[in-house]
Design a protein around this motif. Sequence first.
Motif: not given
Length: 494
Positions: A342, A438, A442
């Motif tokens: 990121r 998930k 994230q």
Amino acid sequence: MASLRKPDRRINVEPDVVLDAVRAALMHYGRSEKLAIAFSGGLDSTVLLHALVACAGAARCVAFHIHHGLSLHADAWLAHCATTAQALDVAFDSRRVNVQAVAERGIEAAARDARYAALNELCEAHAANLLLLAHHADDQAETVLLQLLRGSGPAGIAAMPFQSHRVQREVKRLRPLLTVPRAALEAYAAQHALQWVEDESNQNLQYARNALRHVVLPALEKYFPAYRKTLVRTARHAADTQQLLDELAALDLPTVLHAASTPVIRINTLSDCALSWPAIRELLNAHPARVANLIRYWMRQLKVPTASSAWLDDLLRQLQQHRVGQTLRIEHAGYYRLCAYRERIWWETTANNQGASNSAHDDQTGRVDVELNVLHWSGETAWHLPHWSGTLRFIPASAEAIASVSATLLSSAPLSARERQGGERMRKTRGGRNRTLKNLFQEADIPVWQRHVPLIYVGQDLLFVPRLGLNEALERDTETNGAPRFCLIWQEDK
């Protein structure tokens, strides 16, 4: 073969420079401060110990010897050092270390690391805040030339500092003889009829420093007799340059730090200091050399080994090409990894650098079915899960703690640790909706390779996920029976 050496009486160098250097070095320290010396038994440390006793008195001194076990004569050296210290009425202590060479670094670096770690422990045990090292001008000149031949930058060419400031648990180090040539030490030894030991490995020309000392420098001295002073001066200029570069990096670092709105816990992260990839890329576009200087400074602050120019050039290239959403992992020095995910860039240690520790297993441990990873909880404070290399800790919570679970729920059914199968859901906040793990990983910027964590169930209900927290879908706020409450903390093995 190693043997005791006596001084050469033919040496015609003024020995008083040794005492003058030691007195000058001690001027800035209190008369009551304990002075520790790294005492190998060789010429250099033997002269320094004798001079130190002459200048400060034996009562203030303590000699430390490190037994590396690399020579057949190591036991004899230890005995000689103990006898020499006793003859000078100086306190003496020693440590034996097990040197395991790392292929990337070599036996010399491994021995040096082990030696300094042991010296720090000895200083701490004897309440000594100052460690004196016997490096002299010839050592400094050799180090500068070696660094130049390796293509090092200012930090490497600066070689050994006269004085190093205390960092974390490391004791402050002082090198009083750094401007004194070896010939003056030999003259001092001759004047005082000192004896010392010779390490046979110093004649082994397979070591770069020995080849430089015995072959290259004697030839160089024929044409440049003042090379020692010149190279020592070069080291001082490089140190001044490096100080300015460090000051620039210290100004740059706050401008590229990543300011996360919520803390993210990562596996084996060296520190909470993460850099912002967009800020680094912006600086990289304008000043590549400035980013390289910043990365080097950042690595030194984190005690990450120095990187080669080729490694750093490759890193800058990959950072330039990196895109949000991509994963970047670059191995370094066998034990370290630079990661980007990121908008963050950070350092981690790898599994090879995780020393064994028993600290995670000191608490009471419950009845565990190892195969099924099941715990019948009855007040245990820790649950070690080797498969995931970590420990789940049960920490008593205050009445006001929101993210906590009652003892009643913990003991209502067996706790089990399970692998992720995919599709698991939990409620991260009260009143929120169930979402897949998930999506939650994230959202929390947890990289894919750090999602291998145990899912903690109570009975058939998901209770806790490391790095995400408690599952609020269990409606724990309805428990009003007054039972003690606990916060669940996941701790990686170190």
